[in-house]
Design a protein around this motif. Structure first.
Motif, PDB file in Angstrom:
ATOM      1  N   TYR A 146     -27.718 -82.325  -2.098  1.00  0.00           N
ATOM      2  CA  TYR A 146     -26.455 -83.457  -1.799  1.00  0.00           C
ATOM      3  C   TYR A 146     -27.561 -84.869  -2.114  1.00  0.00           C
ATOM      4  CZ  TYR A 146     -24.084 -80.288   1.928  1.00  0.00           C
ATOM      5  OH  TYR A 146     -23.621 -78.886   2.261  1.00  0.00           O
ATOM      6  N   ALA A 147     -26.090 -85.529  -3.278  1.00  0.00           N
ATOM      7  CA  ALA A 147     -26.879 -87.035  -2.900  1.00  0.00           C
ATOM      8  C   ALA A 147     -25.585 -87.983  -2.662  1.00  0.00           C
ATOM      9  CB  ALA A 147     -27.007 -86.724  -4.612  1.00  0.00           C
ATOM     10  N   SER A 148     -26.281 -88.797  -2.182  1.00  0.00           N
ATOM     11  CA  SER A 148     -25.742 -90.211  -2.707  1.00  0.00           C
ATOM     12  C   SER A 148     -25.385 -91.446  -3.518  1.00  0.00           C
ATOM     13  CB  SER A 148     -24.728 -90.642  -0.672  1.00  0.00           C
ATOM     14  OG  SER A 148     -23.831 -91.571  -1.068  1.00  0.00           O
ATOM     15  N   ARG A 149     -25.063 -92.423  -4.042  1.00  0.00           N
ATOM     16  CA  ARG A 149     -24.814 -92.726  -4.810  1.00  0.00           C
ATOM     17  C   ARG A 149     -25.262 -94.161  -3.715  1.00  0.00           C
ATOM     18  NH1 ARG A 149     -21.162 -92.860 -10.465  1.00  0.00           N
ATOM     19  NH2 ARG A 149     -21.617 -90.790 -10.432  1.00  0.00           N
ATOM     20  N   HIS A 150     -24.282 -94.683  -2.588  1.00  0.00           N
ATOM     21  CA  HIS A 150     -24.496 -95.256  -2.168  1.00  0.00           C
ATOM     22  C   HIS A 150     -25.781 -96.160  -1.415  1.00  0.00           C
ATOM     23  CE1 HIS A 150     -23.199 -98.439   0.435  1.00  0.00           C
ATOM     24  NE2 HIS A 150     -23.705 -97.699   1.289  1.00  0.00           N
ATOM     25  N   SER A 151     -26.584 -94.407  -0.466  1.00  0.00           N
ATOM     26  CA  SER A 151     -27.294 -94.579   0.411  1.00  0.00           C
ATOM     27  C   SER A 151     -29.117 -94.402  -0.826  1.00  0.00           C
ATOM     28  CB  SER A 151     -27.356 -93.490   1.282  1.00  0.00           C
ATOM     29  OG  SER A 151     -27.112 -92.034   1.045  1.00  0.00           O
TER      30      SER A 151
ATOM     31  N   LYS B  24     -30.020 -91.251  -1.905  1.00  0.00           N
ATOM     32  CA  LYS B  24     -30.602 -90.581  -1.069  1.00  0.00           C
ATOM     33  C   LYS B  24     -29.984 -89.467  -1.548  1.00  0.00           C
ATOM     34  CE  LYS B  24     -31.794 -93.112   3.349  1.00  0.00           C
ATOM     35  NZ  LYS B  24     -31.771 -93.698   5.086  1.00  0.00           N
ATOM     36  N   ALA B  25     -31.259 -88.147  -1.034  1.00  0.00           N
ATOM     37  CA  ALA B  25     -30.642 -86.567  -2.027  1.00  0.00           C
ATOM     38  C   ALA B  25     -31.627 -86.065  -0.972  1.00  0.00           C
ATOM     39  CB  ALA B  25     -30.989 -86.415  -3.913  1.00  0.00           C
TER      40      ALA B  25
ATOM     41  N   THR C  66     -34.608 -80.336   3.337  1.00  0.00           N
ATOM     42  CA  THR C  66     -35.186 -81.191   3.071  1.00  0.00           C
ATOM     43  C   THR C  66     -35.049 -82.580   2.331  1.00  0.00           C
ATOM     44  OG1 THR C  66     -37.409 -81.501   2.124  1.00  0.00           O
ATOM     45  CG2 THR C  66     -36.162 -80.398   0.367  1.00  0.00           C
ATOM     46  N   VAL C  67     -35.292 -83.671   1.827  1.00  0.00           N
ATOM     47  CA  VAL C  67     -34.924 -84.788   1.348  1.00  0.00           C
ATOM     48  C   VAL C  67     -35.398 -84.466   0.204  1.00  0.00           C
ATOM     49  CG1 VAL C  67     -35.270 -87.514   1.997  1.00  0.00           C
ATOM     50  CG2 VAL C  67     -34.297 -85.842   3.548  1.00  0.00           C
ATOM     51  N   LEU C  68     -35.308 -84.995  -0.735  1.00  0.00           N
ATOM     52  CA  LEU C  68     -36.354 -85.122  -2.467  1.00  0.00           C
ATOM     53  C   LEU C  68     -36.891 -86.721  -1.827  1.00  0.00           C
ATOM     54  CD1 LEU C  68     -33.707 -84.017  -4.114  1.00  0.00           C
ATOM     55  CD2 LEU C  68     -35.679 -82.419  -3.480  1.00  0.00           C
TER      56      LEU C  68
ATOM     57  N   CYS D  38     -31.492 -71.104 -11.586  1.00  0.00           N
ATOM     58  CA  CYS D  38     -31.825 -71.610 -11.478  1.00  0.00           C
ATOM     59  C   CYS D  38     -31.807 -73.266 -12.375  1.00  0.00           C
ATOM     60  CB  CYS D  38     -33.974 -71.066 -11.666  1.00  0.00           C
ATOM     61  SG  CYS D  38     -34.811 -71.687 -11.299  1.00  0.00           S
ATOM     62  N   ASP D  39     -32.172 -73.150 -13.549  1.00  0.00           N
ATOM     63  CA  ASP D  39     -31.998 -73.773 -14.220  1.00  0.00           C
ATOM     64  C   ASP D  39     -30.888 -74.803 -14.268  1.00  0.00           C
ATOM     65  OD1 ASP D  39     -33.394 -72.303 -16.396  1.00  0.00           O
ATOM     66  OD2 ASP D  39     -31.962 -71.477 -17.620  1.00  0.00           O
ATOM     67  N   GLY D  40     -29.715 -74.777 -13.369  1.00  0.00           N
ATOM     68  CA  GLY D  40     -28.809 -75.660 -13.245  1.00  0.00           C
ATOM     69  C   GLY D  40     -29.407 -76.673 -11.934  1.00  0.00           C
ATOM     70  N   PHE D  41     -30.075 -75.790 -10.654  1.00  0.00           N
ATOM     71  CA  PHE D  41     -30.687 -76.975  -9.547  1.00  0.00           C
ATOM     72  C   PHE D  41     -31.674 -77.483 -10.339  1.00  0.00           C
ATOM     73  CE2 PHE D  41     -33.861 -76.466  -6.248  1.00  0.00           C
ATOM     74  CZ  PHE D  41     -33.552 -77.221  -5.166  1.00  0.00           C
ATOM     75  N   ASN D  42     -32.585 -76.679 -11.258  1.00  0.00           N
ATOM     76  CA  ASN D  42     -33.827 -77.097 -12.061  1.00  0.00           C
ATOM     77  C   ASN D  42     -33.725 -79.377 -12.209  1.00  0.00           C
ATOM     78  OD1 ASN D  42     -36.861 -77.288 -12.588  1.00  0.00           O
ATOM     79  ND2 ASN D  42     -36.064 -77.686 -14.396  1.00  0.00           N
ATOM     80  N   LYS D  43     -32.385 -78.875 -12.781  1.00  0.00           N
ATOM     81  CA  LYS D  43     -31.820 -80.002 -13.954  1.00  0.00           C
ATOM     82  C   LYS D  43     -31.925 -81.081 -13.070  1.00  0.00           C
ATOM     83  CE  LYS D  43     -27.633 -81.335 -17.204  1.00  0.00           C
ATOM     84  NZ  LYS D  43     -26.634 -80.733 -17.313  1.00  0.00           N
ATOM     85  N   VAL D  44     -29.896 -80.838 -11.798  1.00  0.00           N
ATOM     86  CA  VAL D  44     -30.235 -81.486 -10.541  1.00  0.00           C
ATOM     87  C   VAL D  44     -31.335 -82.567  -9.814  1.00  0.00           C
ATOM     88  CG1 VAL D  44     -28.284 -81.620  -8.833  1.00  0.00           C
ATOM     89  CG2 VAL D  44     -27.699 -80.757 -10.724  1.00  0.00           C
ATOM     90  N   VAL D  45     -32.417 -81.537  -9.295  1.00  0.00           N
ATOM     91  CA  VAL D  45     -33.618 -81.848  -8.723  1.00  0.00           C
ATOM     92  C   VAL D  45     -34.080 -83.005  -9.891  1.00  0.00           C
ATOM     93  CG1 VAL D  45     -35.333 -81.174  -7.567  1.00  0.00           C
ATOM     94  CG2 VAL D  45     -32.923 -80.121  -7.586  1.00  0.00           C
ATOM     95  N   THR D  46     -34.740 -82.388 -10.726  1.00  0.00           N
ATOM     96  CA  THR D  46     -35.354 -83.587 -11.686  1.00  0.00           C
ATOM     97  C   THR D  46     -34.870 -84.474 -12.097  1.00  0.00           C
ATOM     98  OG1 THR D  46     -36.617 -81.215 -12.933  1.00  0.00           O
ATOM     99  CG2 THR D  46     -36.383 -83.169 -13.950  1.00  0.00           C
TER     100      THR D  46
END
Length: 128
Positions: free
Chosen positions: A14-19, A21-22, A38-40, A73-81
Motif C-alpha cells: 500500500y502506498a499513498s502519494r498524499h501522505s 507513506k508505504a 511493516t512500514v517502508l 518476486c520480481d514484481g514485488f521487488n520492483k514496487v518496493v525498490t
C-alpha cells in the motif's frame, strides 16, 4: 513480528502519494490473520538475495518473503525498490506504480500471491 515462519498468504503493498507513506501487509491464506505488517522507510536496508526471496530490516526486526513464482518476486521487488528509493530521495512515488484508477484515489494496492514452494517458508520474520 515473530512466530510467522512457514505461513503462507498474500502480500499487499500500500502506498499513498498524499501522505508519502508505504507499507507491506501479508495476510494468512487460511484464517485471514495478519502475518506481517511493516512500514517502508527511507534508507531501509532491503535486498533480493535470490530469485524468489526478498528481505528487509526495520525497527521491528528482519522480515523476509519467499515467493512461489519468480515473476511475483520480481514484481514485488520492483514496487518496493521504487518506493524505498522515492522515500530516500524525497521524491514523488513513480507514476508507473499507479494505475489510472489508483491515480485518481492517490494510492496503490499491489497484491502478490505467495505460495510456499517445496516446503519453503513464504513468510519469515525474526525479532531485532
Amino acid at each position: 513480528t515473530t512466530g510467522t515462519a512457514g505461513a503462507t498468504g498474500h502480500v499487499y503493498v500500500y502506498a499513498s502519494r498524499h501522505s508519502k507513506k508505504a507499507r507491506v501487509l501479508c495476510v494468512d491464506d487460511d484464517d485471514g490473520k495478519v502475518l506481517l505488517e511493516t512500514v517502508l522507510l527511507p534508507n531501509q536496508p532491503y535486498q533480493k538475495p535470490s530469485e524468489s526471496f526478498v528481505q528487509w530490516k526495520d525497527d521491528g526486526g528482519v522480515h523476509g518473503l519467499n515467493f512461489g513464482a519468480v515473476s511475483d518476486c520480481d514484481g514485488f521487488n520492483k514496487v518496493v525498490t521504487a518506493l524505498v528509493a522515492a522515500l530516500t530521495g524525497g521524491t514523488a512515488f513513480p507514476d508507473e506504480l499507479f494505475s489510472e484508477r489508483e491515480s485518481k484515489r492517490d494510492s496503490i494496492n499491489r497484491r502478490r500471491s505467495l505460495n510456499a514452494a517445496g516446503g519453503a517458508a513464504a513468510v519469515n520474520a525474526a525479532a531485532a
